[in-house]
Design a protein around this motif. Structure first.
Motif, PDB file in Angstrom:
ATOM      1  N   ARG A  27       0.837  -1.190   0.000  1.00 14.06           N
ATOM      2  CA  ARG A  27       0.000   0.000   0.000  1.00 14.06           C
ATOM      3  C   ARG A  27       0.876   1.246   0.000  1.00 14.06           C
ATOM      4  NH1 ARG A  27      -2.834  -4.788   0.528  1.00 14.06           N
ATOM      5  NH2 ARG A  27      -5.072  -4.369   0.902  1.00 14.06           N
ATOM      6  N   LYS A  28       0.471   2.256  -0.757  1.00 10.52           N
ATOM      7  CA  LYS A  28       1.227   3.508  -0.838  1.00 10.52           C
ATOM      8  C   LYS A  28       0.688   4.514   0.156  1.00 10.52           C
ATOM      9  CE  LYS A  28       0.678   6.328  -4.364  1.00 10.52           C
ATOM     10  NZ  LYS A  28       0.810   6.880  -5.730  1.00 10.52           N
ATOM     11  N   ILE A  29       1.607   5.172   0.873  1.00  4.22           N
ATOM     12  CA  ILE A  29       1.275   6.287   1.756  1.00  4.22           C
ATOM     13  C   ILE A  29       1.952   7.532   1.181  1.00  4.22           C
ATOM     14  CG2 ILE A  29       1.414   7.223   4.094  1.00  4.22           C
ATOM     15  CD1 ILE A  29       1.747   4.325   5.087  1.00  4.22           C
ATOM     16  N   VAL A  30       1.153   8.505   0.789  1.00  2.17           N
ATOM     17  CA  VAL A  30       1.692   9.743   0.228  1.00  2.17           C
ATOM     18  C   VAL A  30       2.129  10.647   1.379  1.00  2.17           C
ATOM     19  CG1 VAL A  30       1.159  11.829  -1.078  1.00  2.17           C
ATOM     20  CG2 VAL A  30       0.311   9.608  -1.860  1.00  2.17           C
ATOM     21  N   ALA A  31       3.351  11.143   1.298  1.00  3.77           N
ATOM     22  CA  ALA A  31       3.895  12.043   2.315  1.00  3.77           C
ATOM     23  C   ALA A  31       4.194  13.389   1.663  1.00  3.77           C
ATOM     24  CB  ALA A  31       5.160  11.449   2.935  1.00  3.77           C
ATOM     25  N   TYR A  32       3.429  14.406   2.023  1.00  4.63           N
ATOM     26  CA  TYR A  32       3.645  15.741   1.481  1.00  4.63           C
ATOM     27  C   TYR A  32       4.671  16.491   2.327  1.00  4.63           C
ATOM     28  CZ  TYR A  32      -0.290  15.226  -1.676  1.00  4.63           C
ATOM     29  OH  TYR A  32      -1.126  14.797  -2.678  1.00  4.63           O
ATOM     30  N   VAL A  33       5.640  17.113   1.660  1.00  7.48           N
ATOM     31  CA  VAL A  33       6.703  17.860   2.344  1.00  7.48           C
ATOM     32  C   VAL A  33       6.700  19.302   1.860  1.00  7.48           C
ATOM     33  CG1 VAL A  33       8.075  15.778   2.663  1.00  7.48           C
ATOM     34  CG2 VAL A  33       8.464  17.215   0.631  1.00  7.48           C
ATOM     35  N   GLU A  34       7.495  20.133   2.516  1.00  9.33           N
ATOM     36  CA  GLU A  34       7.406  21.568   2.287  1.00  9.33           C
ATOM     37  C   GLU A  34       8.062  22.037   0.992  1.00  9.33           C
ATOM     38  OE1 GLU A  34       8.270  24.104   5.676  1.00  9.33           O
ATOM     39  OE2 GLU A  34       8.159  22.371   6.998  1.00  9.33           O
ATOM     40  N   SER A  35       9.227  21.481   0.628  1.00  8.11           N
ATOM     41  CA  SER A  35       9.977  22.023  -0.499  1.00  8.11           C
ATOM     42  C   SER A  35      10.908  20.961  -1.064  1.00  8.11           C
ATOM     43  CB  SER A  35      10.790  23.247  -0.060  1.00  8.11           C
ATOM     44  OG  SER A  35      11.827  22.859   0.831  1.00  8.11           O
ATOM     45  N   TYR A  36      11.629  21.346  -2.116  1.00  9.70           N
ATOM     46  CA  TYR A  36      12.555  20.424  -2.767  1.00  9.70           C
ATOM     47  C   TYR A  36      13.585  19.878  -1.786  1.00  9.70           C
ATOM     48  CZ  TYR A  36      10.760  22.743  -6.992  1.00  9.70           C
ATOM     49  OH  TYR A  36       9.950  23.268  -7.966  1.00  9.70           O
TER      50      TYR A  36
END
Length: 343
Positions: A27-36
């Motif tokens: 299963r994929k868990i998307v992890a959103y981060v602030e910047s490059y």
């Protein structure tokens, strides 16, 4: 309208997509981060928690624009959608130390799908004292220890600790305009160092810090009790006088403390290695070839710091790792409940 509908359904879609997969599929868990800059750091962190059942994909906070930053990740369209398969991974900044003093700190500290660094930012991990010598070795290919970085950073932290507490105090009590993070950075930073006598730089910082502490005490004469209360709370959060550098502004630490400390050390180590090559070379051709080979093998120490992955022994990281472990345990428990293996 179509974009808004798509954004609102994203988290629900991800969760439903996981249920449609085979029970044996990852299963994929998307992890959103602030910047490059955050992508590599969080990939390094999250890959330790991947297994045969779950994996992470690190992404920027918006797929419809070039917008980046903590506020976009937490307070815009992404925030209300966070869930088991969509998480936010952000710098703590002062939000961890502020606890519930602001709406953002409450959101960061209590949302189970927001994971923060505990340390001020990813730069603080990159500058973890126990890994600084290794960064110099990676940059210069010379393993000689010139400065005891761990002892230096411990003493540095002890020096800045009282002013660091003041810095948190002004944010807790809404006086930050009178002592901003930028001003704090000026008092705890330095631009150069004598690597043969690093204690002189520590004395320089101590004088600056003590002058500002005296100003703060004069400017806020009634703050003695609340200052001591804030200090006690900070200690209870796991911050110690010896590790205060991990919780100051990340760019201040990277640019105004660690870089001025490591750059002259690396210059010395490179010169030593080049003298060694010149001394041992049997003829001009060998000397030029060896010098060229060595120069092409060097790296900028700042780049080596950004690739630093040796911070995982630090207390803030252990706290972050515990949070991530709890997320996966929660997901696995809910998955087992959904298929009726447990009640």
């Amino acid at each position: 309208m179509a974009r808004k509908l798509s954004d609102n359904l994203t988290s629900l879609y991800l969760g439903a997509a996981q249920k449609m997969k085979s029970r044996t599929a990852r299963r994929k868990i998307v992890a959103y981060v602030e910047s490059y800059d955050d992508v590599f750091f969080w990939r390094t962190v999250l890959e330790d928690f991947e297994d045969d059942h779950y994996y992470f994909e690190v992404m920027l906070p918006s797929q419809s624009s070039l917008g980046k930053g903590k506020r976009l990740a937490l307070m815009n369209r992404l925030g209300p959608q966070l869930g088991n398969y969509m998480i936010a991974c952000v710098d703590a900044d002062y939000d961890y130390l502020l606890q519930d003093a602001t709406p953002t700190s409450r959101f960061v500290n209590h949302n189970p799908f927001v994971f923060h660094t505990y340390a001020y930012a990813i730069e603080n991990y990159q500058c973890y004292a126990e890994t600084l010598h290794r960064a110099c070795v990676m940059a210069t290919l010379n393993d000689r220890r010139v400065v005891d970085f761990e002892a230096f950073m411990q003493e540095y932290s002890l020096i800045i600790w009282p002013l660091f507490v003041w810095s948190v105090w002004v944010y807790r009590f809404d006086h930050y305009r009178e002592f901003t993070l930028t001003e704090f950075g000026k008092h705890v930073g330095f631009s150069d160092i004598n690597i043969y006598h690093p204690e002189a730089t520590l004395d320089f910082v101590r004088r600056k810090v003590n002058r500002k502490i005296a100003w703060m005490q004069h400017h806020f004469p009634s703050a003695k009790k609340s200052y001591e209360e804030i200090k006690k709370e900070i200690l209870e959060l796991g911050v110690t006088p010896e590790t205060a550098y991990m919780y100051i502004q990340g760019h201040t630490l990277f640019d105004n403390v660690i870089s001025p400390l490591l750059d002259p050390v690396c210059i010395l180590l490179r010169k030593e290695r080049e003298r060694e090559i010149r001394s041992l070379a049997e003829h001009d051709v060998q000397r030029q070839n060896e010098l060229s080979c060595y120069q092409h093998s060097q790296n900028a120490v700042e780049d080596m710091l950004r690739k630093n992955v040796g911070f995982k022994k630090s207390l803030p990281y252990k706290m972050l790792a515990q949070d991530l472990s709890e997320l996966l345990e929660r997901i696995k428990t809910e998955a087992m409940q959904n298929i009726g293996l447990i009640s």
